[in-house]
Design an enzyme around this catalytic site. Structure first.
Site, PDB file in Angstrom:
ATOM      1  N   GLY A 164       0.813  -1.208   0.000  1.00  0.00           N
ATOM      2  CA  GLY A 164       0.000   0.000   0.000  1.00  0.00           C
ATOM      3  C   GLY A 164       0.847   1.259   0.000  1.00  0.00           C
ATOM      4  N   GLY A 165       2.082   1.154  -0.505  1.00  0.00           N
ATOM      5  CA  GLY A 165       2.903   2.350  -0.646  1.00  0.00           C
ATOM      6  C   GLY A 165       3.826   2.622   0.531  1.00  0.00           C
ATOM      7  N   LEU A 203       8.326   1.098 -12.659  1.00  0.00           N
ATOM      8  CA  LEU A 203       7.471   1.459 -13.791  1.00  0.00           C
ATOM      9  C   LEU A 203       7.074   2.925 -13.614  1.00  0.00           C
ATOM     10  CD1 LEU A 203       5.301  -1.801 -13.885  1.00  0.00           C
ATOM     11  CD2 LEU A 203       7.422  -1.300 -15.114  1.00  0.00           C
ATOM     12  N   HIS A 208      -3.065   1.697 -12.312  1.00  0.00           N
ATOM     13  CA  HIS A 208      -3.323   0.689 -11.276  1.00  0.00           C
ATOM     14  C   HIS A 208      -4.648   0.019 -11.633  1.00  0.00           C
ATOM     15  CE1 HIS A 208      -3.828  -0.397  -6.755  1.00  0.00           C
ATOM     16  NE2 HIS A 208      -4.697  -1.077  -7.479  1.00  0.00           N
ATOM     17  N   HIS A 235      -1.163   7.528  -2.029  1.00  0.00           N
ATOM     18  CA  HIS A 235      -1.623   6.149  -1.838  1.00  0.00           C
ATOM     19  C   HIS A 235      -3.037   6.048  -1.288  1.00  0.00           C
ATOM     20  CE1 HIS A 235       2.338   4.991  -3.053  1.00  0.00           C
ATOM     21  NE2 HIS A 235       2.865   5.735  -2.102  1.00  0.00           N
ATOM     22  N   ASN A 289      -4.821  -8.219  -2.242  1.00  0.00           N
ATOM     23  CA  ASN A 289      -5.557  -7.846  -1.029  1.00  0.00           C
ATOM     24  C   ASN A 289      -6.551  -8.954  -0.708  1.00  0.00           C
ATOM     25  OD1 ASN A 289      -4.335  -5.270  -0.944  1.00  0.00           O
ATOM     26  ND2 ASN A 289      -5.718  -4.627  -2.572  1.00  0.00           N
ATOM     27  N   ARG A 291      -9.202  -9.083   1.215  1.00  0.00           N
ATOM     28  CA  ARG A 291     -10.351  -8.507   1.930  1.00  0.00           C
ATOM     29  C   ARG A 291     -11.344  -7.939   0.932  1.00  0.00           C
ATOM     30  NH1 ARG A 291      -6.410  -4.367   1.828  1.00  0.00           N
ATOM     31  NH2 ARG A 291      -7.203  -2.621   0.599  1.00  0.00           N
ATOM     32  N   VAL A 294     -12.757  -1.080  -0.265  1.00  0.00           N
ATOM     33  CA  VAL A 294     -13.582   0.125  -0.221  1.00  0.00           C
ATOM     34  C   VAL A 294     -14.387   0.261  -1.515  1.00  0.00           C
ATOM     35  CG1 VAL A 294     -13.558   2.656  -0.118  1.00  0.00           C
ATOM     36  CG2 VAL A 294     -11.936   1.344   1.275  1.00  0.00           C
ATOM     37  N   ARG A 337     -14.830   8.915  -3.803  1.00  0.00           N
ATOM     38  CA  ARG A 337     -14.710   8.857  -2.348  1.00  0.00           C
ATOM     39  C   ARG A 337     -14.872  10.268  -1.804  1.00  0.00           C
ATOM     40  NH1 ARG A 337     -10.123   4.599  -0.398  1.00  0.00           N
ATOM     41  NH2 ARG A 337     -10.458   3.028  -2.020  1.00  0.00           N
TER      42      ARG A 337
HETATM   43  C1  MV4 Z   1       5.432   0.182  -7.945  1.00  0.00           C
HETATM   44  C2  MV4 Z   1       5.458   1.354  -8.724  1.00  0.00           C
HETATM   45  C3  MV4 Z   1       6.287   1.371  -9.832  1.00  0.00           C
HETATM   46  N1  MV4 Z   1       7.029   0.290 -10.124  1.00  0.00           N
HETATM   47  N2  MV4 Z   1       6.186  -0.862  -8.293  1.00  0.00           N
HETATM   48  C4  MV4 Z   1       2.664   1.877  -4.493  1.00  0.00           C
HETATM   49  C5  MV4 Z   1       1.689   1.184  -3.637  1.00  0.00           C
HETATM   50  C6  MV4 Z   1       2.008  -0.235  -3.693  1.00  0.00           C
HETATM   51  N3  MV4 Z   1       0.805  -0.984  -3.827  1.00  0.00           N
HETATM   52  C7  MV4 Z   1       2.901  -0.400  -4.879  1.00  0.00           C
HETATM   53  N4  MV4 Z   1       3.164   0.917  -5.371  1.00  0.00           N
HETATM   54  C8  MV4 Z   1       3.891   1.122  -6.480  1.00  0.00           C
HETATM   55  N5  MV4 Z   1       4.648   0.076  -6.865  1.00  0.00           N
HETATM   56  C9  MV4 Z   1       6.975  -0.803  -9.362  1.00  0.00           C
HETATM   57  N6  MV4 Z   1       7.738  -1.849  -9.672  1.00  0.00           N
HETATM   58  C10 MV4 Z   1       4.646   2.433  -8.359  1.00  0.00           C
HETATM   59  C11 MV4 Z   1       3.863   2.313  -7.218  1.00  0.00           C
HETATM   60  C12 MV4 Z   1       3.032   3.450  -6.923  1.00  0.00           C
HETATM   61  C13 MV4 Z   1       1.641   3.358  -7.025  1.00  0.00           C
HETATM   62  C14 MV4 Z   1       1.002   2.168  -7.343  1.00  0.00           C
HETATM   63  C15 MV4 Z   1      -0.382   2.090  -7.431  1.00  0.00           C
HETATM   64  C16 MV4 Z   1      -1.137   3.230  -7.212  1.00  0.00           C
HETATM   65  C17 MV4 Z   1      -0.534   4.406  -6.895  1.00  0.00           C
HETATM   66  C18 MV4 Z   1       0.859   4.498  -6.802  1.00  0.00           C
HETATM   67  C19 MV4 Z   1       1.461   5.704  -6.485  1.00  0.00           C
HETATM   68  C20 MV4 Z   1       2.810   5.771  -6.380  1.00  0.00           C
HETATM   69  C21 MV4 Z   1       3.615   4.650  -6.613  1.00  0.00           C
END
Ligand code: MV4
Length: 449
Positions: A164-165, A203, A208, A235, A289, A291, A294, A337
């Site tokens: 979750g960041g 990336l 997402h 996040h 996840n 669960r 939301v 939200r």
């Molecule tokens: C990453 C990424 C870029 N590359 N992994 C942030 C939350 C967690 N669930 C994983 N996250 C990220 N993983 C790689 N290899 C960028 C994020 C990320 C992000 C991911 C989903 C939704 C919002 C985000 C905001 C910032 C960074």
């Protein structure tokens, strides 16, 4: 079916779970902190038990108090909602040791997915595409260097116990690696009591996209399409939609079938969400996840399936009453939200609500425990309502959503409705042309001086 279920949560999700129970003839037990004595979920439940003072660790996270409430009231099952104890494997174990059904996955599956390294290894073995990265945990700097040489830059260091960041660091070039490696480990150890870290290719501008599943615990798993949750800030998701503007039917079916097949192999039980970063047409698993989420109503809107009803049926007997052949995505749904916070500074805004008028009409659902006279407590999450709008297509959904946002009255406390309204006038958003960093840029260029 269960005759009585305890709802170990608060706010809109406690109410959401109560509603499914009521429709199924199940009695409900609300638990609440002293700050929530006048909350709507407490008012509507058949019974309620006060489990402690306002801080969550003393009430909604207080396992002995919740177990005592379940024993005293004779609840046969506990629904944990989201957040709080919903992904706590020890809690799931304790509940089941007391002969009470945990409405969720097995403790073993919660634990497996809670550790991001074992989660990634397991789903990769099950045939789900993962983000390229280290082969499991990275134990020392020498290993970090050799993995980095293989992965390339920029790369991301992540804590196995994070998610979750939390516990992440981007590394842009080799000269930053040693410093970033030791800081990430130290921070992970301090924050989670586990300094295990792993590495991934970073990336830069993905979306997402997450796949909703339901498993019966006996080897049947259905997929229910995706939600695009790219619009988030720090996040925290702000707006989610289904289907994703980025996917076509073939891509959706391919990833959905892959995910369902993988989770069927482990006889996954309950509701689950498999999260991907989607970039250049490729899905890259990041986390699962275990669960109800939301944003689940977005999926309910396009599939017509009540996810909480299915969770209850699965926990009771494993008998989902949906089959894959009958699941189709119809039209488009978007969730906004609504948070009790200033729309541009994001400063929290608890306090008494005197003016409250939720929108209505065709295709409009509001999940909220708000009522005129309610006082939003300062102790919890700022989410106070979810506006979920559906239409026959994305454009109809957007027009209806704008209208619903205009109708929504919440006052005098601040809310982020104005942020959502601003989104409805943005050409890129209206085109579905966004990624995980887009909303933060939008806020920066849109916020008044
Ligand atoms: C990453 C990424 C870029 N590359 N992994 C942030 C939350 C967690 N669930 C994983 N996250 C990220 N993983 C790689 N290899 C960028 C994020 C990320 C992000 C991911 C989903 C939704 C919002 C985000 C905001 C910032 C960074």
């Amino acid at each position: 079916m269960f005759s009585k279920v305890l709802i170990a949560n608060r706010g809109e999700i406690a109410l959401r779970i109560h509603r499914a129970c009521r429709e199924m003839g199940i009695e409900t037990v609300a638990v609440h902190s002293t700050a929530d004595a006048r909350a709507m979920h407490v008012r509507l439940a058949d019974e309620s038990v006060c489990i402690g003072p306002p801080p969550a660790r003393d009430s909604y996270l207080n396992i002995p108090a919740i177990m005592a409430a379940a024993e005293i009231t004779g609840a046969e099952a506990i629904h944990p909602g989201y957040g709080f104890l919903s992904e706590n494997a020890e809690f799931a174990e304790i509940v089941e040791e007391h002969g009470i059904a945990f409405i969720g996955p097995t403790a073993a599956h919660i634990r497996l997915m809670g550790d991001k390294v074992t989660a990634k290894q397991s789903v990769a073995e099950l045939g789900i595409p993962v983000v390229p990265g280290s082969d499991g945990a990275v134990a020392d700097l020498a290993r970090a260097r050799s993995e980095a040489a293989r992965i390339g830059y920029p790369l991301l260091l992540k804590a196995a116990a994070g998610g979750g960041g939390r516990g992440m660091k981007v590394v842009h070039a080799e000269d930053e690696l040693a410093g970033a490696f030791s800081t990430t480990r130290a921070e992970a150890g301090a924050a989670f009591g586990d300094d295990t870290v792993y590495m991934e290719r970073y990336l830069e501008r993905p979306r997402h996209i997450e796949i909703q599943v339901l498993g019966d615990g006996q080897g049947r798993v259905v997929h229910m399409g995706e939600r695009d949750c790219s619009l988030q800030r720090r996040h925290q998701k702000i707006l989610e939609e289904s289907p994703s503007p980025a996917l076509n039917a073939d891509a959706r079916e391919a990833i959905g079938a892959r995910v369902a097949e993988a989770l069927a192999k482990i006889s996954y039980r309950g509701a689950g969400t498999v999260e991907f970063l989607y970039e250049n047409g490729a899905f890259n698993f990041i986390e699962m996840n275990t669960r109800l989420q939301v944003e689940h109503p977005v999926t309910e809107a396009v599939t017509g399936i009540d996810l909480v009803r299915q969770q209850l049926r699965i926990a009771h007997s494993g008998a989902m009453d949906v089959v894959q052949e009958d699941i189709s995505l119809d039209g488009h749904a978007i969730e906004c939200r609504i948070n009790a916070e200033h729309p541009w500074t994001h400063a929290p805004s608890p306090g008494r609500l005197t003016d409250y008028h939720p929108p209505g009409g065709l295709g409009v659902r509001v999940d909220s425990g708000l009522y005129a006279g309610y006082e939003v407590p300062p102790h919890y999450d700022s989410l106070i309502a979810k506006l979920v709008v559906q239409g026959r297509n994305r454009n109809e959904c957007l027009m209806r959503l704008r209208r619903a946002l205009e109708e929504f009255v919440i006052g005098p406390i601040a809310s982020n409705i104005e942020l959502h309204l601003a989104l409805m006038n943005d050409a890129a958003f209206l085109d579905g042309d966004y990624h995980i960093h887009w909303l933060e840029d939008f806020i920066a260029r849109t916020a008044p001086e």
